[in-house]
Write a protein that holds these residues in place. Structure first.
Motif, short mmCIF file in Angstrom:
data_model
loop_
_atom_site.label_atom_id
_atom_site.label_comp_id
_atom_site.label_asym_id
_atom_site.label_seq_id
_atom_site.Cartn_x
_atom_site.Cartn_y
_atom_site.Cartn_z
N MET A 126 2.37 -9.98 5.75
CA MET A 126 3.46 -10.02 6.73
C MET A 126 4.59 -9.08 6.34
O MET A 126 4.91 -8.95 5.15
N ASP A 127 5.18 -8.42 7.33
CA ASP A 127 6.38 -7.63 7.11
C ASP A 127 7.58 -8.57 7.11
O ASP A 127 7.69 -9.42 7.99
N ILE A 128 8.47 -8.38 6.14
CA ILE A 128 9.70 -9.17 6.11
C ILE A 128 10.74 -8.43 6.94
O ILE A 128 11.12 -7.31 6.62
N ILE A 129 11.17 -9.05 8.02
CA ILE A 129 12.16 -8.45 8.91
C ILE A 129 13.56 -8.87 8.47
O ILE A 129 14.46 -8.05 8.37
N LYS A 167 3.16 -14.17 -2.52
CA LYS A 167 3.92 -13.24 -3.34
C LYS A 167 4.61 -12.27 -2.41
O LYS A 167 4.19 -12.06 -1.27
N GLU A 168 5.69 -11.72 -2.92
CA GLU A 168 6.52 -10.81 -2.13
C GLU A 168 6.68 -9.51 -2.90
O GLU A 168 6.80 -9.51 -4.12
N GLY A 169 6.64 -8.43 -2.16
CA GLY A 169 6.86 -7.13 -2.78
C GLY A 169 6.84 -6.02 -1.76
O GLY A 169 6.05 -6.05 -0.82
N GLY A 170 7.71 -5.05 -1.93
CA GLY A 170 7.73 -3.89 -1.06
C GLY A 170 7.98 -4.21 0.40
O GLY A 170 7.44 -3.54 1.28
N GLY A 171 8.78 -5.23 0.66
CA GLY A 171 9.07 -5.60 2.05
C GLY A 171 7.97 -6.38 2.72
O GLY A 171 7.98 -6.55 3.94
N HIS A 172 7.00 -6.87 1.93
CA HIS A 172 5.89 -7.65 2.48
C HIS A 172 5.83 -9.03 1.84
O HIS A 172 6.15 -9.21 0.67
#
Length: 151
Positions: free
Chosen positions: A121-124, A85-90
């Motif tokens: 993970m941080d999404i860069i 799942k993705e949220g808040g840049g993670h």
């Protein structure tokens, strides 16, 4: 009247033939197959595709599921499954699942240095063709993943 029926039939066929491959809705840029180009540990590139026989590591996103496929020569492969799942840049990858057969199909390849639990993970960078993401493991090593969409 016949022309109207033909038009409605064509519209119905067009709707049926464009069936959705994205179960549970559109997941945006994540959907598809991603080739792992490089993984770095504290800025040093790891040897993903050296002498171990691995040709490609692929990440495949669909709905809330992720599949990591390791492709070897002669059409051999291994797969592991998890959720994401993705949220808040993670980007959260969860490989803590199991079934009656154990956890084998839910354990990511060791060479990728992902947690067998949840990896936060941080999404860069995320675009329709590139994904760069990173995380710091419990020993303080920063792993950065560079992926390119192939499908």
């Amino acid at each position: 009247m016949i022309r109207l029926r033909i038009t409605l039939l064509i519209a119905l066929l067009a709707a049926l033939l464009s069936a959705c491959t994205r179960h549970n809705g559109d997941i945006g840029d994540y959907f598809g197959t991603w080739h792992v180009e490089t993984v770095t540990a504290d800025g040093v590139e790891l040897p993903l595709y050296s002498d171990d026989g691995v040709l490609v590591y692929e990440w495949r996103f669909q709905a809330g599921f992720i599949q990591i496929q390791t492709i070897y020569p002669h059409l051999e492969y291994d797969r592991c499954f998890g959720t994401w799942k993705e949220g808040g840049g993670h980007l959260l990858l969860d490989f803590s699942h199991s079934d009656s057969g154990g956890v084998g199909e839910y354990t990511p390849p060791a060479a990728l240095h992902l947690s067998e639990g949840v990896t936060d993970m941080d999404i860069i960078t995320l675009s329709s063709s590139r994904l760069v993401t990173a995380y710091v493991d419990h020993q303080g090593v920063k792993y950065t993943y560079h992926l390119r969409k192939t499908y």
